[in-house]
Scaffold this motif. Sequence first.
Motif, short mmCIF file in Angstrom:
data_model
loop_
_atom_site.label_atom_id
_atom_site.label_comp_id
_atom_site.label_asym_id
_atom_site.label_seq_id
_atom_site.Cartn_x
_atom_site.Cartn_y
_atom_site.Cartn_z
N LEU A 11 0.81 -1.22 0.00
CA LEU A 11 0.00 0.00 0.00
C LEU A 11 0.84 1.27 0.00
O LEU A 11 0.45 2.28 -0.59
N GLY A 13 3.91 1.69 -1.40
CA GLY A 13 4.41 1.87 -2.77
C GLY A 13 3.31 2.34 -3.70
O GLY A 13 3.50 3.27 -4.50
N GLU A 35 6.89 -10.32 -5.88
CA GLU A 35 5.80 -11.32 -5.83
C GLU A 35 4.94 -11.25 -7.08
O GLU A 35 5.20 -10.48 -7.98
N ASN A 46 -3.10 -8.06 7.38
CA ASN A 46 -3.23 -7.21 8.56
C ASN A 46 -4.66 -7.23 9.08
O ASN A 46 -5.48 -8.03 8.63
N GLN A 169 9.87 -9.49 -9.92
CA GLN A 169 11.14 -8.80 -10.18
C GLN A 169 11.74 -8.43 -8.83
O GLN A 169 11.37 -7.42 -8.23
N LEU A 201 9.18 -5.14 4.74
CA LEU A 201 10.03 -6.02 5.55
C LEU A 201 11.47 -6.08 5.05
O LEU A 201 12.35 -6.55 5.75
N HIS A 202 11.71 -5.63 3.82
CA HIS A 202 13.07 -5.64 3.26
C HIS A 202 13.61 -4.24 3.02
O HIS A 202 14.60 -4.07 2.31
N ILE A 206 17.11 -2.99 1.05
CA ILE A 206 17.11 -2.20 -0.19
C ILE A 206 17.94 -0.93 0.02
O ILE A 206 18.72 -0.53 -0.85
N VAL A 344 3.17 -10.50 9.28
CA VAL A 344 4.47 -10.18 9.89
C VAL A 344 4.71 -8.67 9.78
O VAL A 344 4.67 -8.11 8.69
N ARG A 345 4.94 -8.06 10.94
CA ARG A 345 5.14 -6.61 10.98
C ARG A 345 6.61 -6.28 10.74
O ARG A 345 7.49 -6.94 11.29
N SER A 375 2.11 -0.10 11.43
CA SER A 375 0.75 0.36 11.66
C SER A 375 0.79 1.77 12.26
O SER A 375 1.63 2.04 13.12
N PRO A 376 0.02 2.70 11.82
CA PRO A 376 -1.14 2.64 10.93
C PRO A 376 -0.81 2.96 9.46
O PRO A 376 -1.55 3.72 8.82
N ALA A 377 0.25 2.37 8.92
CA ALA A 377 0.67 2.77 7.57
C ALA A 377 -0.31 2.31 6.48
O ALA A 377 -0.32 2.88 5.39
N ALA A 378 -1.13 1.30 6.75
CA ALA A 378 -2.14 0.94 5.74
C ALA A 378 -3.17 2.06 5.67
O ALA A 378 -3.50 2.57 4.60
N THR A 379 -3.66 2.47 6.84
CA THR A 379 -4.61 3.60 6.91
C THR A 379 -4.01 4.84 6.26
O THR A 379 -4.69 5.55 5.50
#
Length: 398
Positions: A11, A13, A35, A46, A169, A201-202, A206, A344-345, A375-379
């Motif tokens: 979300l 990106g 993915e 989540n 990729q 998570l990565h 990066i 996984v957070r 969290s709350p990064a999805a929101t």
Amino acid sequence: MYDVIIVGAGLVGLGTANALQERYPHLRLLILDKENGVAAHQSGHNSNVVHSGIYYSPGSLKARLAKQGNRTIYDFCQQHGLYYDRCGKVIVATQLKELPLLENIYQRGLQNGLEVHRLSQKQLKEREPYVNGLEAILVPDAGIVNYPEIAAKLAEIIQSRGGDIHYQQQVQYIQEKSQHVEVRTQQSSYQAKWLVNCAGLHSDRIAKLAGYETGMKIVPFRGEYYVLDNSKNYLVNHLIYPVPNPDFPFLGVHFTRMYNGKRDVGPNAVLAFKREGYRKTDFNSLDLADVLTYKGFWKIATRYFCEGMAEMRRSFSRQLFTDNARQLIPALRPDDITPGPAGVRAQALTADGKLVDDFHFVKGRRSLHVCNAPSPAATASMEIGREIVNLHLQNILG
Ligand SMILES: Cc1cc2nc3c(=O)[nH]c(=O)nc-3n(C[C@H](O)[C@H](O)[C@H](O)COP(=O)(O)OP(=O)(O)OC[C@H]3O[C@@H](n4cnc5c(N)ncnc54)[C@H](O)[C@@H]3O)c2cc1C
């Protein structure tokens, strides 16, 4: 040559791509994800809660972007005919010692400019007859959405405006040159004027690939959910949360209404032995070594040893998990719940053992790294995207 490459089709990106296209309609934009589709990790694993911003320190990015993001997410769902339910949330004090903490949260809600209401025991019982609480706070703007559906709609919009999304990729090489940045995956190589790292998570790896030492590492914490038997749905009307431990970045086991009509109970918080390990048995030696050789980890492990062990025990015992959840709903029985999904957070941790609380960005010469977006990064995702464009990319892209 692209103008911007974004690593990660979660979300954050997608929110960043959306904000870039809003500002620069002719931008040549590419999103790369390792993915097969969008929201493969945190954004698709989540609680699906639209947070209000009540918990976060006034003036923090979390407080501001969650509040704005709350409105943006509901508007987006309404505009595109996606599911949302502004069902409201109660935060419940079950013990006397939690009352001052509950009052702090209430005051914080007011400072953050939110609609919040105190509920007496009687008022709580009228709304949630099965919840055991001394007092509670009602936050009417909290609610439920379907984040994977939102991510899919964002991807569709981004592509319809001419943006590219390349799946499968995995970014393995990044080099910033004077005029552009070079990015390589196993199969392809790409060039752009600018790179934005939204790899969740990565994200620390990066950043390191691009040559930046951010002073923090991602430590993965798995959160396991149970699903309430349909026949017990009457136990849960709103989103029901405990008073969180103020020293902990997680909100505690809560009861959540879901978009599919079910009720989730969870998540707990245990160290994951693999960054994208959704099962207890998942293990990756590189990921685990990364954590165990990090001095910041041993500092928090020592500090939270008792809490960590209790979470581990609850992870392996449904009875103990139920005992914990029963502090909120005493009528709950172990047979009422069955194991459900897990997430996984990505929690950034500094070398001196501090859990990074706020959203955190690091700017490189030709890159911007989202180093902490828990969290709350999805929101807040669409507002995080706008923040990145307004604050960090505007001057560069003109
Ligand atoms: C259990 C749990 C419950 C939560 N509950 C809520 C909630 O109710 N409400 C809320 O607002 N927030 C919640 N959150 C937080 C929220 O889900 C995350 O903060 C948010 O989804 C982060 O989005 P992201 O895009 O940064 O990361 P992600 O969604 O993890 O996306 C990162 C993407 O980067 C890709 N990637 C990684 N490395 C590479 C590479 N080398 N090359 C290419 N691609 C790569 C991954 O495949 C992934 O798709 C919760 C999180 C968890 C785990």
